[in-house]
Enzyme design. Structure first.
Site, PDB file in Angstrom:
ATOM      1  N   HIS A  70       0.896  -1.079  -0.029  1.00  0.00           N
ATOM      2  CA  HIS A  70      -0.138  -0.138   0.071  1.00  0.00           C
ATOM      3  C   HIS A  70       0.850   1.301   0.140  1.00  0.00           C
ATOM      4  O   HIS A  70       0.801   2.221  -0.824  1.00  0.00           O
ATOM      5  CB  HIS A  70      -0.956   0.098   1.167  1.00  0.00           C
ATOM      6  CG  HIS A  70      -1.716   1.126   1.477  1.00  0.00           C
ATOM      7  ND1 HIS A  70      -3.078   1.191   0.975  1.00  0.00           N
ATOM      8  CD2 HIS A  70      -1.413   2.332   1.780  1.00  0.00           C
ATOM      9  CE1 HIS A  70      -3.713   2.368   1.125  1.00  0.00           C
ATOM     10  NE2 HIS A  70      -2.856   3.111   1.637  1.00  0.00           N
ATOM     11  N   GLU A  71       1.958   1.207   0.916  1.00  0.00           N
ATOM     12  CA  GLU A  71       2.812   2.500   0.975  1.00  0.00           C
ATOM     13  C   GLU A  71       3.673   2.687  -0.170  1.00  0.00           C
ATOM     14  O   GLU A  71       3.821   3.739  -0.750  1.00  0.00           O
ATOM     15  CB  GLU A  71       3.634   2.465   2.235  1.00  0.00           C
ATOM     16  CG  GLU A  71       2.617   2.314   3.561  1.00  0.00           C
ATOM     17  CD  GLU A  71       1.688   3.612   3.423  1.00  0.00           C
ATOM     18  OE1 GLU A  71       1.876   4.720   3.174  1.00  0.00           O
ATOM     19  OE2 GLU A  71       0.570   3.290   4.160  1.00  0.00           O
ATOM     20  N   HIS A  74       1.901   4.435  -2.800  1.00  0.00           N
ATOM     21  CA  HIS A  74       2.065   6.043  -2.742  1.00  0.00           C
ATOM     22  C   HIS A  74       3.343   6.340  -3.346  1.00  0.00           C
ATOM     23  O   HIS A  74       3.357   7.315  -3.970  1.00  0.00           O
ATOM     24  CB  HIS A  74       1.865   6.355  -1.332  1.00  0.00           C
ATOM     25  CG  HIS A  74       0.400   6.127  -0.735  1.00  0.00           C
ATOM     26  ND1 HIS A  74      -0.683   6.892  -1.054  1.00  0.00           N
ATOM     27  CD2 HIS A  74      -0.010   5.453   0.335  1.00  0.00           C
ATOM     28  CE1 HIS A  74      -1.795   6.682  -0.457  1.00  0.00           C
ATOM     29  NE2 HIS A  74      -1.379   5.644   0.347  1.00  0.00           N
TER      30      HIS A  74
END
Length: 163
Positions: A70-71, A74
């Site tokens: 998820h990170e 980003h």
């Protein structure tokens, strides 16, 4: 479950980045024990990734890998100038493509509110529960506009019955 060192975490993030995103991770990844409400965070200014160690301790490697992906979504989208925010289509598409977590699991159940005071309407009997003491002369009942009386809820049994 054995704990993960900062060096092992860095290697894990780099490996996931090259295998799933086919791009290198050139910044730092580390545990931040001050994180409370999230599993991880991508820091825009430094491009570092901070991860909550309690998620790894509570749910294991599979949860941690989902948060890392998820990170990294980003991270890679921000560096390539594409939509890196949760609402952006680029973010949602890449997250689905790599199999990252949309949300992390909750760590602890929320605490029940402990009310110390009860406001009682003298006219209609309506009850309002409050954590803080308040001046009853400044307020009236929201239902009938009657005057209020403040009483302290004494024991745990009274608190439960007052709800």
């Amino acid at each position: 479950m054995e704990s993960l060192t900062e060096a092992q975490l860095q290697q894990l993030v780099e490996r996931i980045s090259t295998e799933d995103f086919t791009r290198p991770f050139a910044h730092r990844a580390y545990f931040n024990p001050r994180l409370r409400t999230t599993g991880g965070r991508y820091v825009l200014r430094t491009h570092n990734i901070e991860l909550n160690p309690r998620h790894y301790e509570a749910f294991g490697m599979e949860e941690l890998v989902g948060i890392i992906k998820h990170e990294l979504c980003h991270y890679h989208l921000h560096l390539t100038g594409r939509g890196y925010k949760h609402k952006d289509a680029d973010f949602k598409q890449l997250l689905k493509q790599v199999g990252g977590s949309r949300y992390c699991r909750s760590l602890a159940p929320r605490k029940k509110q402990e009310y110390r005071y009860e406001l009682l309407c003298k006219q209609c009997g309506m009850r309002y529960l409050r954590k803080r003491r308040m001046n009853t002369k400044k307020y009236v009942c929201g239902k009938c506009r009657g005057s209020l009386m403040l009483r302290e809820v004494e024991d745990i049994h009274d608190r439960k019955s007052a709800r």
